[in-house]
Design a protein around this motif. Structure first.
Motif, PDB file in Angstrom:
ATOM      1  N   GLU A  47       0.823  -1.212   0.000  1.00  0.00           N
ATOM      2  CA  GLU A  47       0.000   0.000   0.000  1.00  0.00           C
ATOM      3  C   GLU A  47       0.855   1.259   0.000  1.00  0.00           C
ATOM      4  OE1 GLU A  47      -2.728  -0.251   3.219  1.00  0.00           O
ATOM      5  OE2 GLU A  47      -4.038  -1.693   2.206  1.00  0.00           O
ATOM      6  N   SER A  48       2.039   1.191   0.621  1.00  0.00           N
ATOM      7  CA  SER A  48       2.911   2.364   0.622  1.00  0.00           C
ATOM      8  C   SER A  48       3.418   2.691  -0.780  1.00  0.00           C
ATOM      9  CB  SER A  48       4.100   2.137   1.561  1.00  0.00           C
ATOM     10  OG  SER A  48       4.995   1.168   1.030  1.00  0.00           O
ATOM     11  N   LYS A  49       3.491   1.659  -1.631  1.00  0.00           N
ATOM     12  CA  LYS A  49       3.960   1.871  -2.999  1.00  0.00           C
ATOM     13  C   LYS A  49       2.805   2.099  -3.975  1.00  0.00           C
ATOM     14  CE  LYS A  49       8.347   1.029  -2.082  1.00  0.00           C
ATOM     15  NZ  LYS A  49       9.454   1.992  -2.351  1.00  0.00           N
ATOM     16  N   ALA A  50       1.692   1.378  -3.752  1.00  0.00           N
ATOM     17  CA  ALA A  50       0.606   1.386  -4.731  1.00  0.00           C
ATOM     18  C   ALA A  50      -0.600   2.195  -4.308  1.00  0.00           C
ATOM     19  CB  ALA A  50       0.166  -0.059  -5.015  1.00  0.00           C
ATOM     20  N   GLY A  51      -0.694   2.526  -3.008  1.00  0.00           N
ATOM     21  CA  GLY A  51      -1.865   3.232  -2.521  1.00  0.00           C
ATOM     22  C   GLY A  51      -2.886   2.270  -1.950  1.00  0.00           C
ATOM     23  N   SER A  52      -3.693   2.744  -1.046  1.00  0.00           N
ATOM     24  CA  SER A  52      -4.644   1.883  -0.347  1.00  0.00           C
ATOM     25  C   SER A  52      -5.814   1.443  -1.226  1.00  0.00           C
ATOM     26  CB  SER A  52      -5.181   2.604   0.893  1.00  0.00           C
ATOM     27  OG  SER A  52      -5.821   3.820   0.520  1.00  0.00           O
ATOM     28  N   LYS A  53      -6.006   2.106  -2.369  1.00  0.00           N
ATOM     29  CA  LYS A  53      -7.135   1.771  -3.242  1.00  0.00           C
ATOM     30  C   LYS A  53      -6.756   0.817  -4.373  1.00  0.00           C
ATOM     31  CE  LYS A  53      -9.711   6.051  -2.409  1.00  0.00           C
ATOM     32  NZ  LYS A  53     -10.362   7.227  -3.037  1.00  0.00           N
ATOM     33  N   MET A  54      -5.600   0.205  -4.258  1.00  0.00           N
ATOM     34  CA  MET A  54      -5.169  -0.737  -5.290  1.00  0.00           C
ATOM     35  C   MET A  54      -6.102  -1.955  -5.319  1.00  0.00           C
ATOM     36  SD  MET A  54      -2.789  -3.362  -3.698  1.00  0.00           S
ATOM     37  CE  MET A  54      -2.947  -3.852  -1.967  1.00  0.00           C
ATOM     38  N   THR A  55      -6.127  -2.616  -6.472  1.00  0.00           N
ATOM     39  CA  THR A  55      -6.932  -3.827  -6.655  1.00  0.00           C
ATOM     40  C   THR A  55      -6.023  -4.978  -7.019  1.00  0.00           C
ATOM     41  OG1 THR A  55      -8.800  -2.521  -7.485  1.00  0.00           O
ATOM     42  CG2 THR A  55      -8.824  -4.875  -7.937  1.00  0.00           C
TER      43      THR A  55
END
Length: 448
Positions: A47-55
């Protein structure tokens, strides 16, 4: 109630999966539990790299179907992690991130591919360094647009090597016996694109074509792909391809060390097909007898039948192994399959050409009869005496004795009792009860 049962089954399946992270599989669980421990550390880094809204994205085929896969790709006998995902900001393409645990999980490299999905993930030592590379088929093999990327560990990070090669099927195996894996691709014919198999190898951080050969032009898709031994000492790949709704063909491919070529022995250059292996049943190639060699099914009508039939029991399925030295098929065993009731029966050699079958779907019975050949040349034969009956009863029918006279139990499964009757036990072609039991198997035990 049914929906609740399905939900429980899905949760159990994910919990028992060896490579799956239940807390991360948001597409499988509507409200996944918050991960803890190591899983939480992996998700936090992701999540730190992709963001919390990643799928999270899941491979469509192959042995690795999780969005997060663990495997030793650094050669340190510890498992690293790789995650496949799409960002929540509608960014184009799909991403893959590699993570290594050194006290805590750290990023080894992230890559983006314009493909909207992942077809398959494979592992293999492509460069012979003793470490597995990651082979990813990006895109979808359904419309023949998948392309391949190789990811390898070097100088403390992951590197990407692109192979601009579309494929219908992808496999990774050591084809030539040099302790170094190769990449195999097969393409069905689409438009002007020919049906073609190719074998690639990795050399000096680049990929080169080892060999190629043509495939059956009528195959529209492959229903089964088996890699492994096709002979005692010969690795190869066996493709079962669908040509129409009711017909399959088998193609065997292997690397010939003497000629240094990729061979497809069943391919007929004149017709551009592999029609010698065509059959009208859905049975596919596999190691049928546990000898670690892939056997090929050749299907023929039982005596007395002509033309195509939808009755599986009207066919005898002869399993063969391919001998690369003599370029011949060697029969291993023969059987009658009953897909409707889910079993197969091994045909003894003394029955071959002398016995045929009839099916009664109302009573769920297959009867094996003597086949009496005519004395005059080219005259039709006829049915003789019944040698064996195999019938499926409900547990209630069996307990109540409804129509069970003369039958003995073979086995019971799923509320059904499979039983047999030997009408003429003293006939020279009749089998003993113990032989009948030994020859009877459920399909899901041995063919799936």
């Amino acid at each position: 109630m049914k929906l609740k049962a399905v939900a429980v089954a899905l949760v159990l399946a994910m919990t028992l999966s060896g490579c799956s992270f239940v807390g991360l599989d948001a597409q499988t669980l509507m409200h996944p539990p918050k991960p803890t421990g190591e899983k939480a550390d992996i998700q936090a880094l992701l999540e730190s790299k992709a963001g919390s809204k990643m799928t999270l994205e899941y491979p469509n085929s192959g042995n690795y179907r999780s969005a997060i896969i663990t495997h030793d790709i650094c050669g340190d006998k510890a498992e690293e992690a790789m995650a496949i995902y799409q960002k929540g900001d509608d960014s184009a393409g799909t991403n893959i991130m590699f993570m290594k645990k050194d006290g805590k999980w750290t990023d080894m490299g992230s890559f983006n591919n314009p493909a909207g999905q992942v077809d398959k993930v494979c592992f293999g030592d492509l460069n012979g360094d003793g470490e597995d590379e990651v082979i990813v088929g990006w895109g979808s093999s359904l419309n023949n647009t998948s392309t391949i990327c190789i990811y390898y560990y070097k100088n403390g990070k992951m590197n990407e090597l692109k192979l601009e090669q579309s494929y219908t099927e992808l496999a990774v195996m050591d084809f030539d016996g040099d302790n170094q894996d190769e990449i195999f691709t097969a393409n069905v014919s689409v438009g002007d694109q020919p049906a073609l198999a190719r074998l690639f190898r990795m050399k000096d951080n680049s990929v080169e074509v080892m060999g190629s050969c043509k495939l059956d032009i009528g195959v529209t898709k492959y229903t089964s792909v088996q890699t492994g031994l096709i002979n005692v000492k010969q690795n190869g790949i066996v493709l079962d391809g669908m040509k129409s709704a009711n017909s399959l063909v088998t193609e065997v491919l292997y690397w010939d060390k003497k000629t240094k070529t990729l061979k497809s022995p069943f391919f007929d250059a004149k017709t551009q097909t592999a029609n010698s292996t065509m059959r009208n049943t859905s049975v596919v190639s596999k190691d049928i007898n546990g000898d670690k060699i892939i056997e090929i099914p050749i299907v023929n009508l039982m005596p007395g039948y002509t033309g195509a039939t939808t009755d599986d029991a009207a066919y005898i399925t002869n399993w063969h192994r391919y001998d690369t030295n003599t370029n011949t098929l060697i029969r291993v065993m023969s059987m009658v399959l009953n897909y409707s009731d889910g079993y197969w029966f091994l045909i003894p050699d003394m029955w071959r050409g002398k016995v045929t079958t009839q099916t009664d779907t109302a009573t769920r019975t297959i009867t094996f009869y003597k086949w009496l050949t005519a004395s005059k040349k080219n005259a039709p034969g006829k049915l003789g005496a019944a040698l064996l009956k195999i019938q499926v009863f409900t547990e209630k029918e069996w307990t109540d004795g409804t129509g069970t006279e003369g039958f003995f139990k073979l086995l019971d499964s799923g509320g059904m009792v499979f039983a047999a009757d030997i009408p003429l036990p003293d006939d020279s072609l009749s089998l003993s009860a113990s032989d009948v039991k030994a020859s009877f198997k459920l399909i899901n035990q041995d063919l799936n």
